[in-house]
Design an enzyme around this catalytic site. Structure first.
Site, PDB file in Angstrom:
ATOM      1  N   ASP A  62       0.776  -0.958  -0.092  1.00 30.70           N
ATOM      2  CA  ASP A  62      -0.201  -0.143   0.066  1.00 30.70           C
ATOM      3  C   ASP A  62       1.035   1.423  -0.034  1.00 30.70           C
ATOM      4  O   ASP A  62       1.693   1.478   0.956  1.00 30.70           O
ATOM      5  CB  ASP A  62      -0.757   0.063   1.131  1.00 30.70           C
ATOM      6  CG  ASP A  62      -1.987  -0.869   1.179  1.00 30.70           C
ATOM      7  OD1 ASP A  62      -2.213  -1.485   0.020  1.00 30.70           O
ATOM      8  OD2 ASP A  62      -2.836  -1.114   1.929  1.00 30.70           O
ATOM      9  N   GLU A  83      -9.353  -8.980  -0.127  1.00 29.29           N
ATOM     10  CA  GLU A  83      -9.500 -10.330  -0.120  1.00 29.29           C
ATOM     11  C   GLU A  83     -10.553 -10.975   0.732  1.00 29.29           C
ATOM     12  O   GLU A  83     -10.994 -10.324   1.665  1.00 29.29           O
ATOM     13  CB  GLU A  83      -7.950 -11.011   0.399  1.00 29.29           C
ATOM     14  CG  GLU A  83      -6.760 -10.463  -0.504  1.00 29.29           C
ATOM     15  CD  GLU A  83      -5.266 -10.708  -0.044  1.00 29.29           C
ATOM     16  OE1 GLU A  83      -4.395 -10.895  -1.030  1.00 29.29           O
ATOM     17  OE2 GLU A  83      -5.273 -10.728   1.025  1.00 29.29           O
ATOM     18  N   THR A  94      -3.324 -15.657  -4.846  1.00 29.04           N
ATOM     19  CA  THR A  94      -1.946 -14.734  -4.993  1.00 29.04           C
ATOM     20  C   THR A  94      -0.900 -15.661  -4.589  1.00 29.04           C
ATOM     21  O   THR A  94      -1.148 -16.971  -4.551  1.00 29.04           O
ATOM     22  CB  THR A  94      -1.731 -13.646  -3.827  1.00 29.04           C
ATOM     23  OG1 THR A  94      -2.245 -14.222  -2.659  1.00 29.04           O
ATOM     24  CG2 THR A  94      -3.142 -12.610  -4.312  1.00 29.04           C
ATOM     25  N   GLU A 104      -2.253 -13.866  -9.370  1.00 28.56           N
ATOM     26  CA  GLU A 104      -1.585 -12.781  -9.129  1.00 28.56           C
ATOM     27  C   GLU A 104      -0.256 -13.039  -8.473  1.00 28.56           C
ATOM     28  O   GLU A 104      -0.012 -13.821  -7.711  1.00 28.56           O
ATOM     29  CB  GLU A 104      -2.109 -11.557  -8.405  1.00 28.56           C
ATOM     30  CG  GLU A 104      -3.471 -11.304  -8.958  1.00 28.56           C
ATOM     31  CD  GLU A 104      -4.403 -10.236  -8.326  1.00 28.56           C
ATOM     32  OE1 GLU A 104      -3.764  -9.773  -7.029  1.00 28.56           O
ATOM     33  OE2 GLU A 104      -5.360 -10.083  -8.380  1.00 28.56           O
ATOM     34  N   LEU A 163       4.198 -10.092  -4.484  1.00 27.01           N
ATOM     35  CA  LEU A 163       5.157  -8.890  -4.308  1.00 27.01           C
ATOM     36  C   LEU A 163       5.802  -8.736  -5.631  1.00 27.01           C
ATOM     37  O   LEU A 163       5.615  -9.576  -6.686  1.00 27.01           O
ATOM     38  CB  LEU A 163       6.257  -9.539  -3.599  1.00 27.01           C
ATOM     39  CG  LEU A 163       5.877  -9.982  -2.011  1.00 27.01           C
ATOM     40  CD1 LEU A 163       7.149 -10.624  -1.402  1.00 27.01           C
ATOM     41  CD2 LEU A 163       5.195  -8.745  -1.256  1.00 27.01           C
TER      42      LEU A 163
END
Length: 575
Positions: A198, A282, A442, A480, A483
C-alpha cells in the site's frame, strides 16, 4: 518527446493521493542502441513452427499505433502491435468465454497489469494522466490483454450515502478503451493503507467512518480490544448499521451504480468484476495488519472475532450446540500476532487446542462466517451483473508461512480452516462455483526454497493445493503475484504455475488469466521491460506451444527494440 513531467506521475510506486498537476515540456534524444541489448546471437534451437502465432485473438491495436501521445501513427510501433493481433489457429477447440471474448483451450494465459493504487485522485480526476496514457500504450504494444484497477468505495461514495462520483473512473475506463485494453474492475470496499504494497492512504467513506466512530464494534476487533478499520466487520453484514442500510446493501448499491454508469463498456472493455470481500480486497479477516507494526512476517496473526456482533453470533452458535461455555470468547491461548505456532498452546502440534473438540467448533464457526459473507455478497453481485458478458471473481490470500506445520496457524486466524488434516480451500472453491465466480489466488510467483525455511513456508505446495481444489470444484483459477518481481526466476515460476500441471495432469487446462503487479517506474526500466515482454509472449504461447524459449526471447527482443521510444518515455515520466 515530452519529458519534463516527472511530478505528473511522481512515483507510481506511491505518493499520497493528490490532485492533478501540470508541467512544461522539454525534448530529449535517446539512442536505442545505448539502452537496449541486441538480439542474442548464435542461438541454437529447433524451430518447430516457422511462424509466430499466438492462439489468442486480440482486439485491434488502436494504440500505440495511433496514440495521441505520439502525435499520430507510428509505423514502427504498428509493426509491433500487428504481431500480437493474431487469430486463433483454425480448428482450435473453444473452451470457455471470458467477458465478451472466446478463449481457445490451451491457448495460453492472458496477462493483465495492475494500475497504481492512486490512479484516481480525491477530487475524482485521473492522477498523472499523461504518464498513465503512455504506460497504457506501452503495455498494449507488449501484447498485454488489459489492466486491473481498484474502484475505491472511499473515493466514489466519499461524501454521503448514495451520492456517487464516477468522473475519474469514466475517464480512466475511456483511456483503456482507446488503447484497446480490457479492464478488470475491482470493487474495493476496503481501506487502502496498512497492508503490503500500500503506497497511499484511501480511507473508507467519511460517513462510514462516522458510523464506526459512533459504534466502534462495527470494526473488526482482536482479543485485546484493538480495532481494525480496513473493512467493516462481517459480523454486522445484515444489520442496518450504515445510515439505515446494511453493509451488504451498501456494497450492492455501489455495484448497481457502477453497472448503470458503465453499461456501455461492460462485456467489451470491462470484462471482469472482482468483488472486494475484506482487507486488501481479499476474502479473509484482517488477521495480520502491518499498520503501526502490529504484525510482522512470519507471525501467526490473531483471531478477529471480538466485536459485539461477532461475539453475538459465536454465542448463538455455541448455544445451538449445547456448549454454552464456548460462546463467550474465542481461544484465549492462541498467542499474539508475532508468535510462532509452537509458542502457543492452541496452535502447537502436540495436543494443540486447534485439534480438539472445542477447536473444531470454533474454527468451523469462524471459517463459516467468512464463507457466509462471501455467499451474501456474491448473491448480490451475480444478480447485478447477470447476463451482461462480465465474469465475477474473488481474491483469496496466499498465506504460505507456517504452511508446513500441522495447524497452519496463519491460515486459521485469517479464516481459512486449512490444516494438515483438512482442506480449507475446497469449501471456498465450492462456494465460488455456486455463483459461477473465478477463484483469484496470490503468491503465484514464489518458490519454496526462496522463503525462510525455519518458518516452514511452502507457497508452491499451497498453490498446488488451491489448483486441485479449484479443479475438484470446477472453478476457473486466476493468479496474481503477491510481491513486485521483475526477474526471470519469478516469471518462470508464474508460467509453470499457470499451466496447472498438478498430480500429473497434462491436459490443456490453464489459468484463465494472470494479473501482474504493478504498473510503476521499475516495470519500464530497460532490463525489466525486456524481461517482461518476453514473459508476456511466453505465457501467452500456452501449453501447446511449439517454440523453444530461446526463440520467443529473441522475438521479444525485436519488440523491445521497435517500442523503445514509447517505453523510454513511460520510464522517464514515472520517475
Amino acid at each position: 518527446m515530452a519529458l519534463n513531467m516527472t511530478h505528473q506521475i511522481g512515483s507510481l510506486a506511491g505518493t499520497p493521493i493528490s490532485s492533478d498537476s501540470t508541467s512544461g515540456d522539454s525534448a530529449v534524444t535517446v539512442s536505442a542502441a545505448a539502452v537496449w541489448k541486441s538480439p542474442a546471437a548464435n542461438l541454437r534451437c529447433q524451430v518447430m513452427k516457422p511462424e509466430f502465432a499466438s492462439a489468442e485473438g486480440l482486439s485491434p491495436p488502436l494504440s500505440p499505433c495511433r496514440s495521441p501521445v505520439l502525435n499520430g501513427i507510428r509505423p514502427d510501433l504498428s509493426v509491433a502491435c500487428q504481431a500480437f493481433a493474431t487469430e486463433a489457429p483454425a480448428g482450435t477447440e473453444v473452451e470457455h468465454r471470458e467477458g465478451g471474448k472466446v478463449k481457445a483451450k490451451g491457448s495460453g494465459v492472458p496477462v493483465y497489469v495492475m494500475m497504481p493504487l492512486d490512479s484516481v485522485t480525491v477530487g475524482n480526476t485521473v492522477n498523472r494522466k499523461k504518464a498513465i496514457n503512455v504506460a497504457m500504450a506501452a503495455l498494449k504494444s507488449a501484447g498485454v490483454e488489459g489492466v486491473m484497477m481498484d474502484v475505491w468505495w472511499g473515493l466514489v461514495e466519499r461524501e454521503a450515502p448514495g451520492e456517487y462520483n464516477w468522473d475519474g473512473y469514466v475517464e480512466l475506463m475511456e483511456m483503456a478503451k482507446k488503447h484497446g485494453l480490457k479492464v478488470q474492475a475491482v470493487m474495493s470496499f476496503h481501506q487502502c493503507g496498512g497492508n503490503v504494497g500500500d503506497s497511499c492512504t484511501i480511507p473508507l467513506p467519511k460517513w462510514v467512518g462516522e458510523e464506526i466512530d459512533n459504534d466502534p464494534d462495527l470494526a473488526y476487533t482482536d482479543q485485546w480490544g484493538r480495532r481494525n478499520y480496513e473493512y467493516v466487520s462481517l459480523g454486522c453484514d445484515t444489520l442496518p448499521v450504515l445510515k439505515g442500510r446494511t453493509p451488504v446493501q451498501c456494497y450492492a448499491d455501489f455495484m448497481r451504480s457502477f453497472r448503470d454508469n458503465f453499461k456501455h463498456l461492460l462485456g467489451d472493455t470491462i470484462v471482469e468484476i472482482q468483488v472486494g470481500m475484506g482487507p486488501a480486497g481479499e476474502l479473509r479477516y484482517p488477521s495480520y495488519p502491518e499498520q503501526n507494526g502490529t504484525w510482522k512476517f512470519p507471525g501467526i496473526g490473531a483471531f478477529q472475532c471480538y466485536d459485539k456482533y461477532m461475539l453475538s453470533s459465536l454465542k448463538a452458535s455455541a448455544e445451538a450446540q449445547g456448549k454454552h461455555d464456548w460462546g463467550s470468547t474465542g481461544p484465549t491461548d492462541a498467542g499474539e500476532y508475532n508468535n510462532w505456532p509452537e509458542d502457543t498452546t492452541f496452535f502447537r502440534k502436540e495436543g494443540g487446542g486447534w485439534d480438539s473438540e472445542y477447536g473444531e467448533f470454533f474454527l468451523t464457526w469462524y471459517s463459516q462466517m467468512l464463507l457466509d459473507h462471501g455467499e451474501r455478497i456474491l448473491t448480490s453481485a451475480k444478480s447485478i451483473f447477470n447476463d451482461i458478458g462480465v465474469k465475477i471473481s474473488v481474491k483469496v490470500a496466499g498465506i504460505h508461512w507456517h504452511y508446513g506445520t500441522r495447524s497452519h496457524a496463519p491460515e486459521l486466524t485469517a479464516g481459512y480452516y486449512n490444516t494438515r488434516f483438512r482442506d480449507g480451500y475446497l469449501p471456498i472453491a465450492q462456494m465460488l462455483a455456486r455463483h459461477g465466480a473465478i477463484f483469484n489466488f496470490t503468491c503465484i510467483e514464489m518458490r519454496d526454497h526462496e522463503q525462510p525455511q525455519d518458518a516452514l513456508c511452502a507457497p508452491e505446495k499451497l498453490v498446488k493445493q488451491v489448483a486441485l481444489a479449484t479443479q475438484k470444484a470446477q472453478v476457473p483459477l486466476a493468479g496474481e503475484n503477491a510481491l513486485p518481481r521483475y526477474d526471470e526466476y519469478a516469471h518462470e515460476q508464474i508460467i509453470k504455475a499457470s499451466q496447472l500441471d498438478v498430480d500429473g495432469n497434462s491436459d490443456d487446462t490453464e489459468m484463465c488469466a494472470f494479473t501482474y503487479l504493478r504498473m510503476n517506474p521499475q516495470l519500464f526500466q530497460p532490463d525489466n521491460w525486456r524481461k517482461f515482454v518476453a514473459f508476456v509472449k511466453k505465457i501467452k504461447e500456452g501449453k501447446g506451444a511449439h517454440k523453444c524459449w530461446e526463440q520467443v526471447e529473441r522475438e521479444a527482443e525485436h519488440f523491445v527494440h521497435v517500442t523503445q521510444p514509447l517505453v523510454q518515455e513511460a520510464a522517464v515520466l514515472m520517475h
